[in-house]
Enzyme design. Structure first.
Site, PDB file in Angstrom:
ATOM      1  N   GLN A  77       7.244  -3.680   9.973  1.00 41.37           N
ATOM      2  CA  GLN A  77       6.591  -2.501  10.545  1.00 41.37           C
ATOM      3  C   GLN A  77       5.080  -2.499  10.342  1.00 41.37           C
ATOM      4  OE1 GLN A  77      10.561   0.082   9.507  1.00 41.37           O
ATOM      5  NE2 GLN A  77       8.730   1.259   9.918  1.00 41.37           N
ATOM      6  N   CYS A 113      10.174   6.054  14.791  1.00 40.28           N
ATOM      7  CA  CYS A 113       9.630   5.020  15.678  1.00 40.28           C
ATOM      8  C   CYS A 113      10.512   3.776  15.752  1.00 40.28           C
ATOM      9  CB  CYS A 113       8.224   4.643  15.220  1.00 40.28           C
ATOM     10  SG  CYS A 113       8.037   4.546  13.445  1.00 40.28           S
ATOM     11  N   ARG A 125       6.918  -3.329   5.461  1.00 42.40           N
ATOM     12  CA  ARG A 125       5.607  -3.151   6.099  1.00 42.40           C
ATOM     13  C   ARG A 125       4.909  -4.507   6.143  1.00 42.40           C
ATOM     14  NH1 ARG A 125       4.683   1.331   8.435  1.00 42.40           N
ATOM     15  NH2 ARG A 125       4.897   2.669   6.607  1.00 42.40           N
ATOM     16  N   HIS A 184       5.723  -2.382  15.823  1.00 39.96           N
ATOM     17  CA  HIS A 184       6.824  -2.693  14.921  1.00 39.96           C
ATOM     18  C   HIS A 184       7.665  -3.813  15.543  1.00 39.96           C
ATOM     19  CE1 HIS A 184       5.768   0.669  12.575  1.00 39.96           C
ATOM     20  NE2 HIS A 184       6.727   1.530  12.874  1.00 39.96           N
TER      21      HIS A 184
END
Ligand code: NAP
Length: 370
Positions: free
Chosen positions: A162, A135, A267, A274
């Site tokens: 993300q 992604c 994260r 993202h």
């Protein structure tokens, strides 16, 4: 009519894909079957046309009758079923959102607004495996792929921010339940303006560190915090997510001389968008207006956001981008380090361009609709 089996339609990527295909009327003209590893015999999802009951996704006889298999089921499924199917002599197209086959020599990572030429050549050469990319990589290339394609990138580092959705539906739920618990425990203090900010801060920290705080899926608090590690460790100190930046980007672009790319993937507490900040060493000094022009004309989804606070807060955040196919690129400027050093920030919905959209469009390419 081409026979298409859709496996993994219940999952997060599969659900987004089904809804995009409905929106775009992609199911028309296909002989479609849904298959599942756990729901065989159940009613297929409502897509506005007659479809047989759900098939067993492990039934090789059923699978080998398909012209195209599209799976969002995950790498374990692919690793189990794909080799058996190919060994049995099946010659159909395999489209996959999972990473299992991405780096196979004879598979193509698909992102057609960036590598349509690679895809078309592969089809004409008889390639049968077309795989959606990581992604973060897909979103980065939708944003600034043109700079690579025009050989303007000497090297790049990317620092990512993300979303929870990249780790799965359970992780998204865990993030919200963490937020909820912090909010509930601090609610009384928030209602009393006389409380000191340090007390509020201590309250939040003690909630985050308490045993009842749910961390089963992330392994640590994400709400109110950040996790500087995504996926498994590689031997060289990178994480696998960081390794994909280099390996998948260069494979998507089919670069004969790979462009060095590295960075840190983290994260954050966003739901499904993202973000990433890139530092790019350009191969030469290119005026920022030329770069703006190149990026904004690269594809129909990218938007250059002026480098102002107002525009950045309005258009360059996960809250602004979630649910849309738009890829904003902003905070663009030459770094003080020198005129060959460019910085940009981009955001993208990782379930759309990051997962479902490249695979959805590849199905359209294979069925002659794109
Ligand atoms: P997921 O939500 O965990 O779904 C995978 C499968 O889990 C479903 O197809 C379903 O299979 C089963 N399942 C079990 N319980 C379920 C429930 N309560 N609700 C829905 N499904 C349930 O996986 P995913 O996030 O969509 O990811 C699928 C693949 O795409 C992975 O390989 C992933 O790495 C890749 N990918 C993901 C992303 C992302 O952002 N998440 C991005 C790019 C690529 P059965 O019907 O057979 O039971």
């Amino acid at each position: 009519m081409q026979k298409v089996a859709f496996i993994g339609y219940r999952g997060m990527v599969g659900s987004v894909l089904t809804s995009r295909m409905k929106e775009e009327n992609d199911f028309a003209g296909l002989e479609l079957f849904f298959a599942s590893t756990s729901q065989a015999g159940e009613k297929s999802p409502d897509i506005g046309m007659d479809v047989p009951p759900v098939a067993d996704a492990h039934d090789l006889r059923f699978l080998s009758g398909m012209d195209i298999i599209l799976t969002c089921q995950g790498s374990d499924y692919t690793n189990k079923v794909y080799p058996q199917l190919r060994e049995s002599g099946w010659k159909g197209y395999w489209l996959d959102a999972a990473s299992a086959l991405r780096m196979k020599d004879d598979s193509i990572i698909v992102l057609d607004p960036v590598n349509r030429n690679v895809i078309d050549q592969a089809i004409s050469k008889g390639v049968k495996d077309f795989i959606g990319g990581n992604c973060t990589v897909s979103l980065m290339l939708m944003a600034i792929g043109t700079l690579f394609q025009n050989n303007h990138v000497e090297w790049m580092t990317s620092m990512t921010y993300q979303a929870a959705s990249g780790a799965g539906a359970k992780n998204m739920q865990e993030l919200v339940s963490q937020m909820c618990m912090i909010g509930k425990k601090a609610e009384a203090m928030l209602c009393d303006p006389a409380n000191s900010i340090l007390e509020l801060d201590r309250n939040v920290l003690s909630t985050m560190n308490s045993n009842e705080f749910e961390t089963r899926y992330f392994g640590a608090p994400l709400a109110g915090s950040l996790l500087p590690w995504i996926d498994a460790a590689m031997e060289n100190g990178q994480t696998k997510e960081e390794w994909k930046g280099f390996s998948e980007t260069n494979k998507i672009l089919q670069n004969k001389t790979p462009v060095p790319i590295d960075g840190i993937c983290a994260r954050i507490g966003a739901m499904r968008c993202h973000s990433q900040a890139m530092t790019i060493k350009l191969t030469k000094d290119i005026p920022i207006d030329d770069i703006t022009q190149m990026i904004s004309s690269a594809n129909e989804w990218v938007r250059v956001v002026p480098n102002t606070k107002e525009d950045s807060l309005k258009a360059l955040t996960p809250a602004a981008v979630t649910g849309s196919l738009t890829i904003p690129v902003g905070r663009m400027r030459k770094l003080n380090i020198g005129e060959q050093y460019l910085t940009v920030f981009t955001v993208g919905d990782q379930l759309l361009w990051g997962a479902a959209e490249p695979v959805r469009r590849m199905l359209k390419i294979l069925t002659g609709k794109l």
